[in-house]
Enzyme design. Structure first.
Site, PDB file in Angstrom:
ATOM      1  N   ALA A  20       0.849  -1.193   0.000  1.00  0.00           N
ATOM      2  CA  ALA A  20       0.000   0.000   0.000  1.00  0.00           C
ATOM      3  C   ALA A  20       0.881   1.239   0.000  1.00  0.00           C
ATOM      4  O   ALA A  20       1.108   1.868   1.032  1.00  0.00           O
ATOM      5  CB  ALA A  20      -0.928   0.000   1.217  1.00  0.00           C
ATOM      6  N   GLU A  25       4.876  10.922  -0.338  1.00  0.00           N
ATOM      7  CA  GLU A  25       3.607  11.670  -0.265  1.00  0.00           C
ATOM      8  C   GLU A  25       2.971  11.866  -1.645  1.00  0.00           C
ATOM      9  O   GLU A  25       2.429  12.916  -1.955  1.00  0.00           O
ATOM     10  CB  GLU A  25       3.809  13.003   0.468  1.00  0.00           C
ATOM     11  CG  GLU A  25       4.151  12.798   1.934  1.00  0.00           C
ATOM     12  CD  GLU A  25       3.964  14.017   2.783  1.00  0.00           C
ATOM     13  OE1 GLU A  25       3.024  14.789   2.536  1.00  0.00           O
ATOM     14  OE2 GLU A  25       4.773  14.195   3.712  1.00  0.00           O
TER      15      GLU A  25
END
Length: 417
Positions: A162, A395
């Site tokens: 993930a 990010e």
């Protein structure tokens, strides 16, 4: 102390607010100020953080990079100077400053060491912001004073399966009466080597898929929580990045941050703001590398003239400086939009995308301009080059930013047609 000075000096000002006020007064003769025009208070932030960077951080940069370890003097210094609770209200121990203030702090630190900028930026914009924005009064009073004064926090969402697909996480939180048992592993967690508090995303109702994702505050002392060895990274080496494992970690339901099942929503909102912070880090990195390279080009002579006098090199320098300024304007604009409640998701993605690309381009060019010395650790360009690589990854990768921008463009024109 810088922290006290920041609180005393703070003014309720931004160029966007100033312009909005002038428009409300119907004084159309007053033009909107430049987005990069800093207020007196914002300039104070820049100058004070610059002094801290030069006096405390700069002498330790090479040692910290070599040892892959943040010097405790630096960590202590950022807390003492009020840089770890920038937009936390004063009642909880923060500086009560603005989001834009936080961005220029992150930028300024990155000019000296992007590792320190990463530690400060991620602490402020992710876990601390989440507790400040979504925490109960009890949670705020319990954690924020510590996180503003002495304890680092980590934001635990990424897993081996993930990364870009963040909501594919496998960490689960199984209800056990009025408690939850958290099990799973998180990867690439910034600040986790020193963190005392972890903001953890786990699925409390896997059948509901991403709508079961819930956020928990977990303390390092919790039984079953272990932090693995630090990753041996290419860049930002002084910033700790580790795996964090949860083996039936027992937490009370009062540890839920925000609402049950709203973790995915909070993560999206927090990461959108975090992208502006990464953009700020990257423009600081680019500017810092550029600033430490140009003096050498002014002094070094070949074929009877300074390197900077060769037209071919002049054109490259001018191009890079223009692109740094363009990246800065994107970042500042996105930061001021967020601060003033204007939708900013597209602008945040653009800012991170372009600033990270320019950081990579600038540092690469600086190594080449410096020639042989640029390839050595005697000059900081090679470290800036290594540090820049992360900008297009964490990010939200550059491709994720492009996806976001493209979807928003599609939606924009659907509404127009």
């Amino acid at each position: 102390m810088l922290k006290q000075a920041l609180i005393i000096n703070r003014k309720s000002y931004s160029t966007a607010v100033a312009f909005a006020t002038s428009r409300q007064c119907e004084d159309v003769s007053v033009p909107p100020p430049p987005v990069n025009l800093l207020s007196e208070n914002e300039q104070f932030f820049v100058e004070t953080v610059r002094k801290f960077s030069q006096n405390v951080v700069k002498p330790l940069v090479r040692e910290m990079d070599k040892n892959s370890k943040m010097n405790p003097i630096v960590t202590k210094g950022v807390f003492e100077n009020g840089l770890m609770g920038l937009h936390v209200p004063e009642e909880f121990g923060g500086s009560g400053s603005s989001f834009f203030d936080a961005m220029i702090v992150i930028e300024e630190l990155a000019k000296t060491d992007p590792s320190v900028s990463a530690m400060v930026g991620i602490h402020n914009t992710l876990p601390v912001s989440m507790i400040s924005d979504y925490g109960t009064e009890e949670q705020k009073h319990k954690y924020l004073p510590l996180l503003c004064s002495e304890s680092l926090a980590s934001f635990c969402i990424s897993e081996s399966g993930a990364g870009s697909d963040a909501f594919a996480l496998k960490t689960v939180a199984k209800r056990d009466g009025d408690h939850f048992l958290i099990s799973g592993s998180k990867m690439w967690i910034t600040n986790s080597g020193e963190a005392q508090v972890f903001v953890v995303f786990a699925n409390a109702d896997p059948e509901r898929k991403y709508k079961g994702i819930t956020c928990f505050i977990v303390e390092k002392s919790s039984d079953g929580l272990t932090v693995d060895r630090e990753e041996d990274k290419l860049g930002i080496r002084a910033s700790s990045t580790c795996q964090v494992h949860f083996d039936n970690v027992h937490v009370h339901e009062s540890s839920i941050l925000g609402e049950y099942g709203k973790g995915y929503k909070y993560a999206i909102e927090c990461l959108n703001a975090g992208r502006i912070a990464i953009g700020a880090q990257m423009i600081g990195l680019a500017q810092g590398c550029f600033d430490q390279t140009i003096p050498y080009l002014q002094q070094r002579e070949q074929f009877g003239q300074r390197l900077i006098d060769f037209q071919g090199l002049q054109h490259q320098i001018a191009q890079i400086r223009t692109e740094i300024e363009a990246a800065r304007l994107l970042v500042y604009n996105a930061a001021r939009m967020k601060q003033n409640g204007i939708p900013y998701v597209r602008e945040a993605a653009m800012a991170k995308l372009f600033a990270s690309q320019i950081a990579t381009k600038t540092s690469s060019q600086c190594v080449k301009w410096l020639g042989g010395v640029g390839f050595t650790k005697e000059f900081p360009a090679e470290k800036f080059y290594r540090d820049a690589m992360i900008g297009e990854i964490y990010e939200g990768t550059s491709n994720i930013q492009l996806n976001t921008i493209a979807k928003l463009i599609d939606n924009e024109y659907k509404f127009k047609s």
